[in-house]
Design a protein around this motif. Structure first.
Motif, mmCIF file in Angstrom:
data_model
loop_
_atom_site.group_PDB
_atom_site.id
_atom_site.type_symbol
_atom_site.label_atom_id
_atom_site.label_comp_id
_atom_site.label_asym_id
_atom_site.label_seq_id
_atom_site.Cartn_x
_atom_site.Cartn_y
_atom_site.Cartn_z
ATOM 1 N N PHE A 20 0.687 -1.329 0.022
ATOM 2 C CA PHE A 20 0.096 0.011 -0.037
ATOM 3 C C PHE A 20 0.700 1.142 -0.087
ATOM 4 C CE2 PHE A 20 0.700 -0.231 4.714
ATOM 5 C CZ PHE A 20 0.821 1.029 4.908
ATOM 6 N N LEU A 21 1.996 1.187 0.755
ATOM 7 C CA LEU A 21 2.813 2.522 0.509
ATOM 8 C C LEU A 21 3.723 2.524 -0.785
ATOM 9 C CD1 LEU A 21 4.411 2.663 4.093
ATOM 10 C CD2 LEU A 21 2.853 4.147 3.122
ATOM 11 N N PHE A 22 4.170 1.246 -1.307
ATOM 12 C CA PHE A 22 4.931 1.554 -2.383
ATOM 13 C C PHE A 22 4.017 2.034 -3.690
ATOM 14 C CE2 PHE A 22 5.724 -0.094 -6.795
ATOM 15 C CZ PHE A 22 7.042 0.317 -6.964
ATOM 16 N N HIS A 23 2.784 1.668 -3.423
ATOM 17 C CA HIS A 23 1.737 2.018 -4.918
ATOM 18 C C HIS A 23 1.210 3.468 -4.471
ATOM 19 C CE1 HIS A 23 1.638 -1.442 -6.969
ATOM 20 N NE2 HIS A 23 1.211 -2.372 -5.990
ATOM 21 N N TYR A 24 1.294 3.696 -3.151
ATOM 22 C CA TYR A 24 0.990 5.468 -2.794
ATOM 23 C C TYR A 24 2.065 6.205 -3.294
ATOM 24 C CZ TYR A 24 0.656 9.800 -0.267
ATOM 25 O OH TYR A 24 0.629 11.014 -0.132
ATOM 26 N N GLY A 27 2.057 5.171 -7.743
ATOM 27 C CA GLY A 27 0.995 5.534 -8.517
ATOM 28 C C GLY A 27 0.830 6.816 -9.137
ATOM 29 N N GLY A 28 -0.502 6.960 -10.115
ATOM 30 C CA GLY A 28 -0.785 8.097 -10.262
ATOM 31 C C GLY A 28 -2.463 8.328 -10.560
ATOM 32 N N ALA A 29 -2.920 9.298 -11.220
ATOM 33 C CA ALA A 29 -4.226 9.066 -11.495
ATOM 34 C C ALA A 29 -4.786 8.188 -12.371
ATOM 35 C CB ALA A 29 -4.777 10.692 -11.458
ATOM 36 N N TYR A 30 -6.107 7.814 -12.406
ATOM 37 C CA TYR A 30 -6.824 7.058 -13.576
ATOM 38 C C TYR A 30 -6.098 5.926 -14.125
ATOM 39 C CZ TYR A 30 -10.701 10.664 -13.082
ATOM 40 O OH TYR A 30 -11.551 11.405 -12.720
ATOM 41 N N ALA A 31 -5.598 6.290 -15.200
ATOM 42 C CA ALA A 31 -4.965 5.021 -16.187
ATOM 43 C C ALA A 31 -3.337 5.458 -16.273
ATOM 44 C CB ALA A 31 -5.513 5.018 -17.716
ATOM 45 N N GLU A 32 -3.239 6.371 -15.616
ATOM 46 C CA GLU A 32 -1.797 6.831 -15.413
ATOM 47 C C GLU A 32 -0.944 7.165 -16.747
ATOM 48 O OE1 GLU A 32 0.067 3.710 -12.913
ATOM 49 O OE2 GLU A 32 -0.975 4.573 -11.207
ATOM 50 N N HIS A 33 -1.643 7.646 -17.643
ATOM 51 C CA HIS A 33 -0.927 8.139 -18.842
ATOM 52 C C HIS A 33 -0.061 9.476 -18.704
ATOM 53 C CE1 HIS A 33 -3.219 5.673 -21.711
ATOM 54 N NE2 HIS A 33 -4.595 6.240 -21.193
ATOM 55 N N ARG A 278 -0.387 12.615 -10.548
ATOM 56 C CA ARG A 278 -1.328 12.227 -9.535
ATOM 57 C C ARG A 278 -2.732 12.782 -9.518
ATOM 58 N NH1 ARG A 278 2.026 9.333 -5.968
ATOM 59 N NH2 ARG A 278 0.948 10.041 -3.840
ATOM 60 N N GLN A 279 -2.841 13.915 -10.365
ATOM 61 C CA GLN A 279 -4.090 14.872 -10.287
ATOM 62 C C GLN A 279 -4.948 14.583 -11.528
ATOM 63 O OE1 GLN A 279 -4.652 15.184 -7.158
ATOM 64 N NE2 GLN A 279 -5.384 17.065 -7.513
ATOM 65 N N LEU A 280 -4.812 15.368 -12.573
ATOM 66 C CA LEU A 280 -5.626 14.907 -13.818
ATOM 67 C C LEU A 280 -4.832 14.277 -14.774
ATOM 68 C CD1 LEU A 280 -8.504 15.346 -15.113
ATOM 69 C CD2 LEU A 280 -7.258 17.782 -16.223
ATOM 70 N N ASP A 281 -5.287 12.833 -14.971
ATOM 71 C CA ASP A 281 -4.623 12.208 -16.060
ATOM 72 C C ASP A 281 -5.175 12.973 -17.510
ATOM 73 O OD1 ASP A 281 -3.121 10.141 -16.661
ATOM 74 O OD2 ASP A 281 -4.553 8.950 -17.018
ATOM 75 N N GLY A 282 -4.051 12.878 -18.144
ATOM 76 C CA GLY A 282 -4.659 13.378 -19.626
ATOM 77 C C GLY A 282 -4.119 14.708 -19.925
ATOM 78 N N VAL A 283 -3.602 15.459 -18.856
ATOM 79 C CA VAL A 283 -2.900 16.719 -19.221
ATOM 80 C C VAL A 283 -1.550 16.588 -19.754
ATOM 81 C CG1 VAL A 283 -4.242 17.894 -17.179
ATOM 82 C CG2 VAL A 283 -1.753 16.882 -16.561
ATOM 83 N N LEU A 284 -0.992 17.584 -20.031
ATOM 84 C CA LEU A 284 0.445 17.516 -20.708
ATOM 85 C C LEU A 284 1.353 17.196 -19.717
ATOM 86 C CD1 LEU A 284 0.962 20.757 -22.903
ATOM 87 C CD2 LEU A 284 0.515 18.488 -23.883
ATOM 88 N N SER A 285 2.568 16.552 -20.339
ATOM 89 C CA SER A 285 3.441 16.215 -19.189
ATOM 90 C C SER A 285 4.496 17.598 -19.128
ATOM 91 C CB SER A 285 4.456 15.133 -20.139
ATOM 92 O OG SER A 285 4.939 15.752 -21.306
ATOM 93 N N MET A 327 12.865 20.152 -9.401
ATOM 94 C CA MET A 327 12.591 19.533 -8.119
ATOM 95 C C MET A 327 12.413 18.047 -8.244
ATOM 96 S SD MET A 327 9.732 21.962 -6.116
ATOM 97 C CE MET A 327 10.466 22.270 -4.642
ATOM 98 N N LEU A 328 12.967 17.047 -7.576
ATOM 99 C CA LEU A 328 12.974 15.801 -7.391
ATOM 100 C C LEU A 328 11.699 15.378 -6.472
ATOM 101 C CD1 LEU A 328 16.791 14.995 -6.614
ATOM 102 C CD2 LEU A 328 15.391 15.075 -9.082
ATOM 103 N N GLY A 329 11.138 14.521 -7.029
ATOM 104 C CA GLY A 329 9.843 14.112 -6.247
ATOM 105 C C GLY A 329 10.021 12.514 -6.035
ATOM 106 N N ARG A 330 9.547 11.557 -6.875
ATOM 107 C CA ARG A 330 9.769 10.019 -6.600
ATOM 108 C C ARG A 330 11.361 9.557 -6.523
ATOM 109 N NH1 ARG A 330 5.184 10.505 -9.943
ATOM 110 N NH2 ARG A 330 3.249 9.731 -9.148
ATOM 111 N N ALA A 331 12.161 10.443 -7.362
ATOM 112 C CA ALA A 331 13.389 10.171 -7.476
ATOM 113 C C ALA A 331 14.013 9.872 -6.007
ATOM 114 C CB ALA A 331 14.274 10.947 -8.289
#
Ligand code: FNR
Length: 381
Positions: A20-24, A27-33, A278-285, A327-331
């Motif tokens: 549950f912590l690894f996936h938290y 993971g991202g939002a919806y289909a994670e595109h 992690r918020q709106l899936d489908g926005v620009l990278s 900024m570094l996040g998951r890294a």
């Protein structure tokens, strides 16, 4: 496949943490595109190789909001770090401080402002969410000021929670989440609630300090759920601007028009970010959104960028696309979850080494020399 130190740490974190912590984290939002595009678009940015320019002296330092940084890098605000490693926020803060870069404490951290700020020599950065409970916001700002925090990162891309289905599947959220989390935790030999939370079950320091009692994960989820504020607008930010005398940075800008509004508002900086997908899936990278934003506002405020940075080469790519700093996040979180302070310190060393290779082979001697001129023009194969 993306290969970097961060992705190696990702696999180690997957083995070490309860799912549950690894996936938290992962993971991202919806289909994670958008989550995937952040990493893929950035790693697809091609740079111009330039040679024979005597690259024996490189300067990776930069100035940001009046502070000297050893690298054009800061650690992004990440909630619940103290669940990934014992007193995780303090461990990450120490590693960042020793490397000469800023650490940003999230509103929703396990360790409080008062616990983390004193472990650093340089001033801490503090991140605040927009919440209905303005009393909490004011209290957090007062405490951040009293603890000597220099820069406020104001996150604006969470007026509503993103739909993160991995959290529902993993047991992080949803019905019977607490029981599933408990069962996962007790089946992980290298991790336990005690290790993760230092014997203080579920305490979220900054929120507990406000309410004057321990606030656990369940209380926190309920409080946060009731506190998202979709009514927020630029007008609401004005009292914060008046209250906070230091630099104020708006995090979660993805559109040139919003970046121009941030300039009009008088922000000192923005973070071009989609919250790591992690918020709106489908926005620009971020990599694709950044050049137009840089065209619109570069030089009028500082442009930070995150979402998808996994290496020092990625840092150089973000700067070439128009960022002043990254900024570094998951890294860093994967490294923290794997090996605590030593993991984050090692990751930062590797990021620096990778930056040196990228700068040498693009013939850029300083951070200021990294510009869109480095981007290779598309060539037909
Ligand atoms: C975040 N992020 C985040 N942002 C913020 O402003 N406040 C927060 O509390 C959090 N919490 C948080 C938790 C976790 C587990 C993650 C992965 C991210 C977003 C973070 O600051 C940053 O924008 C992203 O992590 C950048 O994307 P990458 O580089 O992680 O893909």
């Amino acid at each position: 496949m993306i290969i970097s130190a961060a992705t190696d740490y990702r696999e180690a974190a997957r083995r070490r943490l309860p799912p549950f912590l690894f996936h938290y984290i992962d993971g991202g939002a919806y289909a994670e595109h958008t989550l995937r595009h952040n990493v893929e678009d950035l790693s697809g940015v091609a740079l111009r190789q330039r040679v024979l320019k005597d690259m024996s002296q490189l300067d990776l330092s930069t100035e940001l909001f009046g502070e000297q940084l050893a690298l054009p890098v800061a650690l992004a605000p990440v909630g619940l770090c103290g669940m990934f490693a014992r007193r995780g926020e303090t461990q990450a803060a120490r590693a960042a401080d020793k490397h000469g870069i800023p650490f940003t404490l999230s509103t929703v951290s396990v360790c409080s402002i008062e616990e983390v700020a004193p472990v650093m020599k340089r001033p801490m950065w503090f991140q605040l969410y927009v919440l209905k409970d303005r009393g909490f916001m004011k209290n957090a700002l007062e405490r951040a000021k009293a603890a000597g925090c220099s820069t406020l990162i104001f996150t604006v891309d969470m007026p509503v929670p993103g739909a993160r289905y991995r959290d529902a599947h993993s047991g992080m959220s949803g019905p019977n989440a607490a029981m599933r989390r408990y069962l996962q935790a007790v089946t992980r030999p290298n991790w336990s609630w005690d290790v993760g939370l230092h014997g203080r079950p579920h305490d979220l320091g900054n929120i507990s300090a406000y309410f004057g009692k321990q606030i656990g994960l369940e209380d926190y989820m309920g409080w946060l759920g009731a506190n998202f504020d979709p009514s927020i607008s630029w007008k609401d930010l004005e009292w914060i601007r008046d209250f906070w005398e230091g630099p104020m940075v708006i995090k979660g800008i993805l559109d040139p028009d919003d970046a121009r509004d941030a300039v009009r508002f008088g922000a000192d900086g923005i973070v071009v970010s989609n919250h790591g997908g992690r918020q709106l899936d489908g926005v620009l990278s971020s990599a694709r959104a950044l050049p137009a934003i840089a065209d619109a506002v570069k030089g009028q405020l500082k442009i930070l960028a995150d979402s998808g940075v996994r290496s020092g080469l990625d840092v150089v790519r973000m700067l070439a696309l128009g960022a002043d700093s990254v900024m570094l996040g998951r890294a860093f979180i994967y490294a923290l979850a794997t090996a605590g302070e030593a993991g984050v310190a090692n990751l930062l060393n590797l990021i620096e080494k990778e930056m040196r290779v990228a700068m040498t082979l693009t013939s850029t001697k300083s951070v200021a020399e990294i510009s869109p001129d480095l981007l290779a023009k598309a060539v037909q194969a």
